[in-house]
Design an enzyme around this catalytic site. Structure first.
Site, PDB file in Angstrom:
ATOM      1  N   ASP A 259     -18.495  23.258  74.017  1.00 25.23           N
ATOM      2  CA  ASP A 259     -17.764  22.016  74.220  1.00 25.23           C
ATOM      3  C   ASP A 259     -18.589  21.178  75.188  1.00 25.23           C
ATOM      4  OD1 ASP A 259     -15.480  20.119  74.911  1.00 25.23           O
ATOM      5  OD2 ASP A 259     -14.482  21.504  73.547  1.00 25.23           O
TER       6      ASP A 259
ATOM      7  N   THR B 290      -9.421  21.643  65.991  1.00 25.67           N
ATOM      8  CA  THR B 290     -10.765  21.068  65.853  1.00 25.67           C
ATOM      9  C   THR B 290     -11.739  22.180  65.460  1.00 25.67           C
ATOM     10  OG1 THR B 290     -11.139  21.340  68.235  1.00 25.67           O
ATOM     11  CG2 THR B 290     -10.357  19.200  67.486  1.00 25.67           C
TER      12      THR B 290
ATOM     13  N   ILE C 133      -9.836  23.490  69.887  1.00 25.98           N
ATOM     14  CA  ILE C 133     -10.379  24.839  70.038  1.00 25.98           C
ATOM     15  C   ILE C 133     -11.835  24.919  69.597  1.00 25.98           C
ATOM     16  CG2 ILE C 133      -8.065  25.806  69.708  1.00 25.98           C
ATOM     17  CD1 ILE C 133      -8.967  26.810  66.948  1.00 25.98           C
ATOM     18  N   LYS C 134     -12.323  23.906  68.877  1.00 22.19           N
ATOM     19  CA  LYS C 134     -13.734  23.823  68.455  1.00 22.19           C
ATOM     20  C   LYS C 134     -14.289  25.168  67.984  1.00 22.19           C
ATOM     21  CE  LYS C 134     -14.901  19.687  71.173  1.00 22.19           C
ATOM     22  NZ  LYS C 134     -13.645  19.487  71.922  1.00 22.19           N
ATOM     23  N   ARG C 135     -13.525  25.891  67.179  1.00 25.46           N
ATOM     24  CA  ARG C 135     -14.022  27.147  66.637  1.00 25.46           C
ATOM     25  C   ARG C 135     -14.914  26.867  65.430  1.00 25.46           C
ATOM     26  NH1 ARG C 135     -11.828  28.356  71.140  1.00 25.46           N
ATOM     27  NH2 ARG C 135     -10.357  30.086  71.329  1.00 25.46           N
TER      28      ARG C 135
END
Lengths: 305, 305
Positions: B108, A140, A104-106
């Protein structure tokens, strides 16, 4: 949860994770057509097709692998129905005993980072009732905002015994634009790596930390350095297969105990039936093609030890 | 959409944006109780209460301001029902003529960034039908992954005439940990700022670019430098009010045309009724307290020109 991940890896003898990153173009036409017949050309049809497609793959491969990594963007693009498919996928994988890493790369600051952490690996409280919006085991996290941004995630990790993987050196060609910039002779990704090791030190499972790192397979020399900087950190390694990383590049990401890294493949597994090598399976047997691709990936990676 | 934002700013004479970042603790008890009575202690009740609370504030302030900035984490923590409230809020604000900046800080690579862009400021295709999952006018983007990560957002901006604000220097105390690291004597945020200016150059509205930047109000000296590095970039400025930035710190963020920056306040507006200054309004009139707080903020900021 890091202990569960390691246990699953030992049990399956496979330090791999399958990226459940569905694109509509990957989905066999008979699944897509049924969804559109049932629900029209709608977001709901897309969500339904994604879920059916995922379920087929999960049923075919769950006994071979320790973990999956759904990429939330691929669901989020279909709005609420897409995220409903994300939730169904996460829940189904967990029922099957898989560890779920939400890609989710938050990353934000303070109470906002806490909200993201609560959303995905923690819980919220409504009245006296504790509830969870999403249900991953790991997520993530993007570190660009510094400690204020990362600490709230780590607090939730400690409380819930779940984990995070922090972006350190990503697998894409232009990752160096900012991540490789040298600060007093030392690239930024090493500085981030040092922080990850420090953040993880007070959040340990039995042998590895709940705080992991993302380091791309496409940069093995950097992987070697980062392995040393972060000895107790599990490394999630994207970029194998479709993005150009090969098995021989992966050895430096592992520790001498044979642990410490988990290698992701997405397209190479979930869309195997569209590759020449697995074309004989045909569209109807797309899930069997994925199973064969997992078996081949396991063998490929076993060869490095 | 940058033209529409500037037009709205000129019309309202207010370079401000209200952060719609609801916490359950901000919501008047009568709204929360009604939602729990109707739906139990559920995520649905939280979503319903957030939407009712937001609607009251929007109705009270929409004629005074050019734009709102909902922070998606505050909705995402309540899962699907929370994100449904996010969608209702975004759609309602757009109906009222407000520009909506989705504070989503996504980022991303490649097809994944494209999926996030399509999710929030673009569209997806199901069969022959174009559909949108979420409907913001602008979104915030995290640049840590480099050009590969940002370009797919810019492609969608060009196609859809919508926009992004890229994190350059964030307002939090530890933002310097990575963002201020010096590369050949130059801090990383300046390098990111140079990239933002370059990325934005081929994506221009009438006088400013569709590609904006986030620079915190808490670092005015850095704001001054970044203003010069990115002359055609609109700067979204968080950190005013609750986070410690004051009006006198804001001047360097503006160009000589009086444009070029838009200042965010969240808690200070939406939770005004809980502050001593506006306590007389009482819980029932929370929205009127927010209106008064907007009027006061406009006056405070007008004082710097």
């Amino acid at each position: 949860m890091i202990n569960k991940l390691i246990e699953n890896i030992k049990k399956t003898e496979a330090p791999i994770v399958v990226g459940l990153d569905p694109m509509l173009g990957y989905i066999p036409s008979y699944i897509m057509e049924k969804a559109v017949n049932d629900r029209g050309e709608t977001l709901e049809a897309a969500g339904e097709a994604i879920w059916e497609y995922n379920k087929g793959i999960i049923d075919a491969i769950y006994d071979l692998i320790p973990a999956v990594k759904p990429q939330i963007a691929m669901y989020e693009q279909f709005g609420i129905p897409g995220l409903t498919a994300f939730n169904k996928t996460v829940d189904y994988c967990r029922e099957k005993g898989l560890v779920v890493i939400g890609d989710i790369k938050r990353g934000d600051i303070g109470s906002t980072s806490a909200a993201y952490a609560n959303a995905h690996i923690g819980s919220v409280q409504v009245g006296k009732t504790k509830l969870s919006g999403f249900h991953e085991d790991f997520i993530t996290v993007n570190p660009y905002l510094g400690s204020d941004g990362v600490k709230p995630f780590i607090d939730v990790c400690k409380e819930e015994k779940r984990g995070i993987f922090i972006l350190v050196k990503t697998s894409n060609p232009s990752s160096g634009e900012f991540q490789d910039q040298k600060v007093d002779g030392k690239p930024l990704y090493e500085i981030v790596g040092e922080h990850v090791a420090k953040w993880g030190a007070d959040c340990m499972g039995d042998s590895y930390s709940y705080v992991g790192a993302v380091v791309g397979a496409t940069y093995p020399e950097m992987g070697k350095v980062l392995r040393k900087i972060m000895p107790k950190t599990y490394i999630l390694v994207p970029g194998y297969g479709a993005q150009g990383g090969s098995a021989k590049d992966l050895k430096p990401y592992f520790n001498e105990d044979g642990l410490g890294a988990i290698v992701n493949s997405s397209r190479g597994i979930i869309c195997a039936y569209k590759q020449e090598q697995y074309a004989e399976f045909g569209e109807k047997n797309y899930a069997d093609a994925s199973r064969q691709a997992v078996i081949d990936m396991k063998e490929d990676i076993a060869g490095i030890f």
